[in-house]
Design a protein around this motif. Structure first.
Motif: not given
Length: 300
Positions: A247-254, A11-13
């Protein structure tokens, strides 16, 4: 616990997938529901064979919940555009407090002392995310992002209360609510910037992954696991999902929230954990099974 944690991670994705699709908020909200309906019908059919058809008041409440779910998704997908996927997901967790105070007003269930203490702390975290005191705030419009995030929480809180009052099952009501949400989003989309009914690839691929991953698989895992796990697991999920999304938004979307916004994020998550843990540790009421069928984490 592994099943529920896997569901929370899936769900976090949701937020990053919405951003990766690069379509309008109404478009992503619409196709998220449209693509999720067929597999949910299959799950509802299996439940119907065991428990019988969904009729009467529970069915009507599921339809009403679907309208509120549509508003929840429309506001949340706009919040992602305003303040980013990570912070918008954190703001969605404010529904825990709104549900508690609405239940106090409607059902006479007084919130715990811990939740009462945590409420002003959590909303202080929302103020930090809004960028009111921060010239370096991340997002196209952090203030509108917070307002959309709060609107998301209000709509989702009402959705949860209707689902709680409607039935002791999960798949059937969720399938009906998702189908009604798809129709409602299509009808309301002109008020939310409009929906594109023919998005191109790879947008369609991201939207399909959003529907089948977080919407169907993620919530199916959590719905299955929560009634079979200790109450403390819910508090863990409240921590895992929003922080993983950041964390995902930082890594995948900068996405790079400012220091004050990240502080607000941590304040909200800590407040939600503190305010919800003791309430779920109290002795179960006679309708505990019904309550646990509706996950208390963020849907988004």
């Amino acid at each position: 616990m592994l099943i529920a944690t896997a569901g929370a991670l899936i769900i976090s994705t949701s937020g990053p997938l919405v951003r990766l699709a690069e379509v309008s908020p109404a478009t992503s909200a619409l196709f998220r529901c449209v693509y999720a309906v067929p597999p949910m019908i299959v799950l509802a059919w299996a439940e119907r064979r065991r428990l019988g058809p969904l009729r009467g008041r529970p069915l009507v409440l599921a339809w009403a919940a679907g309208v509120l779910f549509a508003l929840d998704l429309l506001f949340w997908h706009h919040a992602i555009g305003y303040v980013g996927a990570g912070l918008a997901t954190v703001l969605g967790n404010l529904q825990v407090f709104i549900v508690a105070f609405a239940a106090w007003a409607v059902f006479g269930e007084r919130p715990s002392n811990q939740l009462m203490i945590a409420t002003p702390v959590v909303f202080a975290g929302a103020v930090l995310i809004s960028g009111v005191f921060d010239e370096a705030a991340y997002g196209a419009d952090p203030m509108l992002g917070v307002l959309a995030g709060v609107a998301t929480s209000v709509a989702y809180a009402a959705f949860l209360l209707l689902m709680k009052a409607g039935a002791r099952r999960s798949a059937g009501p969720l399938a009906h609510a998702t189908a009604v949400a798809a129709v409602s989003i299509a009808a309301l989309s002109p008020l939310f910037g409009g929906a594109d009914l023919t998005p191109d690839w790879p947008a369609h691929g991201w939207l399909l992954l959003l529907a089948l991953g977080p919407q169907v698989l993620g919530w199916s895992l959590i719905t299955y696991a929560l009634p079979r796990q200790p109450a403390a697991l819910t508090a863990l999920l409240l921590l895992v999902q929003p922080l993983t999304t950041v964390a995902l938004a930082k890594v995948l979307l900068d996405e790079n929230p400012s220091l004050l916004q990240l502080t607000g994020c941590l304040v909200i998550v800590a407040g939600v954990l503190y305010g919800s843990r003791r309430a779920r540790a109290q002795p179960a009421r006679t309708d505990a099974e019904q309550d646990e069928q509706v996950p208390k984490t963020s849907t988004v």
